[in-house]
Design an enzyme around this catalytic site. Structure first.
Site, PDB file in Angstrom:
ATOM      1  N   ILE A 416      68.836   2.561   7.397  1.00 22.91           N
ATOM      2  CA  ILE A 416      69.096   3.307   8.644  1.00 22.91           C
ATOM      3  C   ILE A 416      69.196   4.806   8.408  1.00 22.91           C
ATOM      4  O   ILE A 416      69.350   5.573   9.360  1.00 22.91           O
ATOM      5  CB  ILE A 416      70.400   2.809   9.308  1.00 22.91           C
ATOM      6  CG1 ILE A 416      71.585   2.983   8.364  1.00 22.91           C
ATOM      7  CG2 ILE A 416      70.250   1.378   9.771  1.00 22.91           C
ATOM      8  CD1 ILE A 416      72.915   2.605   8.975  1.00 22.91           C
ATOM      9  N   GLY A 419      69.285  10.384   2.559  1.00 26.56           N
ATOM     10  CA  GLY A 419      69.856  11.677   2.232  1.00 26.56           C
ATOM     11  C   GLY A 419      69.336  12.204   0.918  1.00 26.56           C
ATOM     12  O   GLY A 419      68.519  11.572   0.234  1.00 26.56           O
ATOM     13  N   LYS A 437      75.945   3.034   1.508  1.00 25.92           N
ATOM     14  CA  LYS A 437      75.220   4.156   0.915  1.00 25.92           C
ATOM     15  C   LYS A 437      75.028   3.867  -0.570  1.00 25.92           C
ATOM     16  O   LYS A 437      75.990   3.693  -1.318  1.00 25.92           O
ATOM     17  CB  LYS A 437      75.985   5.466   1.088  1.00 25.92           C
ATOM     18  CG  LYS A 437      75.236   6.666   0.477  1.00 25.92           C
ATOM     19  CD  LYS A 437      76.128   7.882   0.313  1.00 25.92           C
ATOM     20  CE  LYS A 437      76.507   8.484   1.630  1.00 25.92           C
ATOM     21  NZ  LYS A 437      77.244   9.775   1.446  1.00 25.92           N
ATOM     22  N   ASP A 532      80.279  21.149   3.893  1.00 26.70           N
ATOM     23  CA  ASP A 532      78.920  20.859   4.391  1.00 26.70           C
ATOM     24  C   ASP A 532      79.016  20.346   5.824  1.00 26.70           C
ATOM     25  O   ASP A 532      78.471  19.298   6.175  1.00 26.70           O
ATOM     26  CB  ASP A 532      78.244  19.838   3.484  1.00 26.70           C
ATOM     27  CG  ASP A 532      76.746  19.721   3.776  1.00 26.70           C
ATOM     28  OD1 ASP A 532      76.193  20.654   4.405  1.00 26.70           O
ATOM     29  OD2 ASP A 532      76.128  18.712   3.382  1.00 26.70           O
TER      30      ASP A 532
END
Length: 698
Positions: A416, A419, A437, A532
């Site tokens: 989905i 990165g 992840k 970030d």
């Protein structure tokens, strides 16, 4: 005069001849303008030769100054030159038209006359030569139209009205016959008859005598008949004189036997003398009129020359005035430029001094920075042992085996997201939907991110921070709660045709994000800087509640890491993050503080208000606020924004984007107050209630 006893030889009378084997065409000097008329005549001449009629309007004769001729020869020489020029012009005219007509095999003659008006000259030539067939232009070719039925030019109209009735005239325009003036067979004028009237030497005495007596009788009984048939008095006089001269010549050649019965010639000679005197007087009058016209022309030429000289002088004076004005302007500009150069030199000198001062201060700060770094290294070394002990503390997450992860993701089939440090998959783990992840195991950066997120998220709990469910350390895998509505970036871009977020939802998301940042920055004993912050790292659950994620590059600032202004600081030699959201001061100095997150938060606020891309958005909003035109920048797809509150929030966002950190607002006291006011007054849905801030670090 010959006496009556002289022998008179009679010659046979020459009859009046009207040449029918020629077609006469009136032309001008410009062959192009007369081309269509000549071509029509060639096509309709029926094999007859062409005779061109040309009327030369006399030009002003001006003798060249300084010509050294005797006074008696001056006029004669000038007239000779003038006649020579005219002769050359006529030769060239005949040559040009002969070339045009040679293709049709037609011979071309030229008749010309000098006259001050072209129409008058054409009529004069018709009378002199008894012309019965004439072709001439009705108007310039550019004036032709299909409805044209009458001649338009003044000279054509003059010829139609003044030409003798025996002359048949065709009027042509652009190669088309537009009008015809029919000629009569009995309309021969007296001028033609008188000019050809002669006595044959074989004629009997009685016939010649009766002819002369009849002419004299007609002349004395009705003098008006002498000029009634001609176009003017001078032509009538010339015609009568030619007739009389012809009769006199014939009379000298008669036999003496015939002269005995003649009438006394005294009356005849008296009439001739009177007519000659009248003709001479008329000639002198015409010469005087011509001289007067020449004088008028010369006077007009001098007036024109004088007017041109005045105009040129005026133009020179105006140009001189403009030049002087331009010179004055240039001198003023030069003076201003010199003054600006002096000012710039002074500013440059001041800037050099200021630069030297800043350089000295920078060197001092560099020394202080190096000392601070040295002290920080020693402190980190001491804290390493504390951190190691903390890792042994109980964590709010579970550890999963790699086989469980493979089974939960159907062998990583449900990807989905992707990165820079790993991919994200959807999975079903222990009957719960999760987001998994998987970091790149072959990258040292991936390993550091894995450890960073485990260290941070395993100890933190906040409604607007993503929940870390567990991890698989052997494969560098992190397991998070599953948020079905994706990232804020996807929703602002309406990915997969999702509807735009309403302004109420956007204000709530901004309030939640502000709350999460306040929580991170105020954790005890360590302050956390995300580093970030961007819409792609803000995830939304099924109710569009926002949760901050991706703590891979965050920094933990303990209470010993303070700058001179008592703010937590972390020095980073290689700053990372997204270019359009990262704090420029952090990039320039490597100094990471909670204010770095405040800058990124301001950029996100502007994105929520305008819906525009983050690059250059701050400059556009600043310009609109300065001009009072901010309303046109609001994202209207979000609905009807409350303008006053939105404008106030835009000012807060611009303060967050200040490069000088001292001018940035405080999230807890300034920003949250504005957001809370908008949320409470304009959006009161139960599910959008703002969570409690700072519930405490877990």
């Amino acid at each position: 005069m010959a006496s009556g006893s002289e022998t008179i030889e009679e010659s046979p009378p020459r009859p009046v001849q009207v040449v029918e084997d020629k077609m006469y065409v009136a032309v001008g000097k410009d062959i192009k303008k007369s081309e269509s008329v000549v071509k029509w005549a060639l096509q309709n001449s029926g094999g007859r030769n062409i005779c061109l009629l040309h009327v030369d309007e006399p030009a002003q004769r001006i003798l060249r100054m300084g010509t050294k001729f005797p006074t008696s020869q001056l006029k004669e020489h000038h007239d000779w030159l003038y006649r020579d020029v005219k002769r050359q012009e006529m030769n060239k005219l005949q040559q040009d038209y002969s070339t045009m007509c040679s293709c049709a095999g037609v011979h071309v003659d030229v008749l010309h006359i000098e006259m001050d008006y072209i129409g008058k000259g054409i009529v004069e030539l018709i009378n002199q030569h008894g012309i019965r067939n004439l072709v001439m232009g009705a108007a310039a070719d550019k004036h032709y139209s299909k409805k044209m039925m009458e001649p338009k030019s003044k000279k054509a109209i003059y010829v139609r009205e003044q030409a003798p009735t025996f002359c048949h005239v065709w009027f042509i325009c652009k190669g088309h016959l537009v009008h015809t003036r029919e000629g009569t067979s009995d309309g021969v004028s007296m001028e033609v008859a008188s000019s050809t009237l002669q006595v044959s030497p074989n004629t009997e005495t009685g016939q010649s005598s009766s002819l002369r007596s009849r002419s004299l009788a007609e002349g004395t009984n009705d003098p008006l008949k002498l000029t009634s048939s001609g176009p003017n008095f001078h032509r009538g006089v010339r015609s009568i004189l030619r007739g009389i001269n012809g009769m006199r010549v014939s009379t000298f050649s008669l036999p003496s036997s015939v002269l005995e019965g003649r009438t006394n010639d005294e009356l005849y000679d008296r009439l001739k003398q009177s007519m000659e005197e009248a003709f001479d007087e008329s000639t002198r009058r015409r010469e005087a009129e011509k001289d007067a016209i020449d004088s008028i022309h010369r006077a007009k030429a001098l007036e024109n020359l004088y007017a041109d000289e005045l105009r040129q002088r005026k133009e020179v004076e105006e140009a001189l005035a403009i030049a002087l004005e331009h010179k004055s302007s240039l001198e003023s500009q030069i003076a201003n430029s010199q003054q600006r150069v002096k000012d710039l030199e002074q500013k440059m000198f001041s800037n050099v001094q200021l630069l030297q001062k800043y350089k000295q201060e920078r060197n001092e700060l560099q020394i202080e920075r190096n000392n601070a770094i040295k002290e920080a290294k020693e402190l980190r070394k001491e804290q390493a042992e504390v951190a190691a002990a903390n890792r042994l503390a109980p964590k709010f997450f579970s550890e999963f085996s790699y086989s469980e992860i493979v089974e939960a993701t159907s062998n990583f089939a449900w990807q989905i997201g992707e990165g820079g440090y790993g991919n994200v998959y959807r999975g079903l783990l222990r009957h719960t939907q999760v987001a998994i992840k998987k970091l790149h195991s072959n990258s040292m950066q991936g390993l550091s991110e894995f450890q960073q997120e485990v260290d941070v998220l395993s100890k933190l709990r906040h409604p607007n921070l993503v929940t870390l469910v567990g991890a698989c350390p052997e494969s560098f895998i992190l397991v998070y709660e599953y948020l079905p509505n994706g990232s804020l970036e996807d929703r602002l871009c309406c990915k997969d045709e999702s509807p735009p977020l309403s302004w109420q939802t956007r204000i709530r998301i901004a309030t939640e994000l502000c709350s999460a940042l306040i929580y991170l920055h105020s954790c005890n004993p360590n302050s956390i800087v995300h580093g970030d912050l961007k819409p792609a790292n803000i995830l939304l659950d099924s109710n569009y509640v926002s949760k901050l994620s991706d703590f891979g590059i965050c920094r933990i600032l303990d209470q010993n890491e303070f700058s001179s202004n008592n703010t937590a600081v972390c020095w980073i030699t290689s700053p990372r993050g997204t270019f359009t959201y990262i704090d420029p001061s952090f990039v320039a100095t490597g100094e990471l503080t909670p204010k770095s997150d405040v800058y990124s938060f301001g950029i996100i606020l502007l994105r929520l208000l305008t819906g525009r891309p983050s690059l250059g958005n701050a400059e556009e909003v600043k310009g609109a606020l300065d001009k009072g035109d901010f309303k046109n920048l609001l994202d209207l797809t979000a609905g009807d924004w409350p303008f006053e509150e939105s404008q106030q929030l835009a000012h807060i966002a611009m303060r967050c984007c200040e490069l000088n950190r001292h001018n940035q607002p405080d999230l807890a006291s300034d920003v949250r107050r504005v957001l809370e006011g908008m949320r409470v007054s304009k959006y009161t849905c139960e599910h959008d209630r703002v969570p409690e801030d700072n519930p405490g670090c877990q």
